[in-house]
Design a protein around this motif. Sequence first.
Motif, short mmCIF file in Angstrom:
data_model
loop_
_atom_site.label_atom_id
_atom_site.label_comp_id
_atom_site.label_asym_id
_atom_site.label_seq_id
_atom_site.Cartn_x
_atom_site.Cartn_y
_atom_site.Cartn_z
N VAL A 1 0.83 -1.20 0.00
CA VAL A 1 0.00 0.00 0.00
C VAL A 1 0.87 1.25 0.00
CG1 VAL A 1 -2.02 -1.03 1.13
CG2 VAL A 1 -0.22 -0.03 2.53
N ILE A 2 0.28 2.32 -0.53
CA ILE A 2 0.85 3.66 -0.45
C ILE A 2 -0.14 4.47 0.38
CG2 ILE A 2 1.62 5.68 -1.73
CD1 ILE A 2 3.21 3.14 -2.38
N VAL A 3 0.35 5.13 1.42
CA VAL A 3 -0.51 5.84 2.35
C VAL A 3 -0.18 7.33 2.31
CG1 VAL A 3 -1.30 5.98 4.75
CG2 VAL A 3 -0.48 3.79 3.84
N ALA A 4 -1.19 8.15 2.06
CA ALA A 4 -1.04 9.61 2.13
C ALA A 4 -1.44 10.03 3.54
CB ALA A 4 -1.92 10.30 1.10
N VAL A 5 -0.57 10.83 4.17
CA VAL A 5 -0.81 11.23 5.56
C VAL A 5 -0.69 12.74 5.71
CG1 VAL A 5 0.08 9.02 6.39
CG2 VAL A 5 1.58 10.99 6.33
N ASP A 6 -1.20 13.24 6.81
CA ASP A 6 -1.08 14.65 7.15
C ASP A 6 0.40 14.95 7.40
OD1 ASP A 6 -1.00 17.15 8.34
OD2 ASP A 6 -2.59 16.72 9.79
#
Length: 82
Positions: A12-17
């Motif tokens: 997975v690729i996770v976009a975070v704050d």
Amino acid sequence: MSESSRSTPVGVIVAVDPDRFAEVVEAARRSGLAVTGEQPLLGTLSGTIAEDRIPALEAVVGVESVDRDRAVRLPPPDSPIQ
């Protein structure tokens, strides 16, 4: 879908704050993510997680999106156009 196929690890690729990057990475690890890469300037991280744990990862405060990693295969440069 069988029980075992839902638990298969997926990339997975996770976009975070980005303002809470370190905090979100630690919470993602606690949710089951095995982190393989961190890109704090981009606000993303990559890793593997059991398929059935993705909802827990998506629920982490500060996670903006979770996308499954996909492989793209291109033909060799000298192959005919298809």
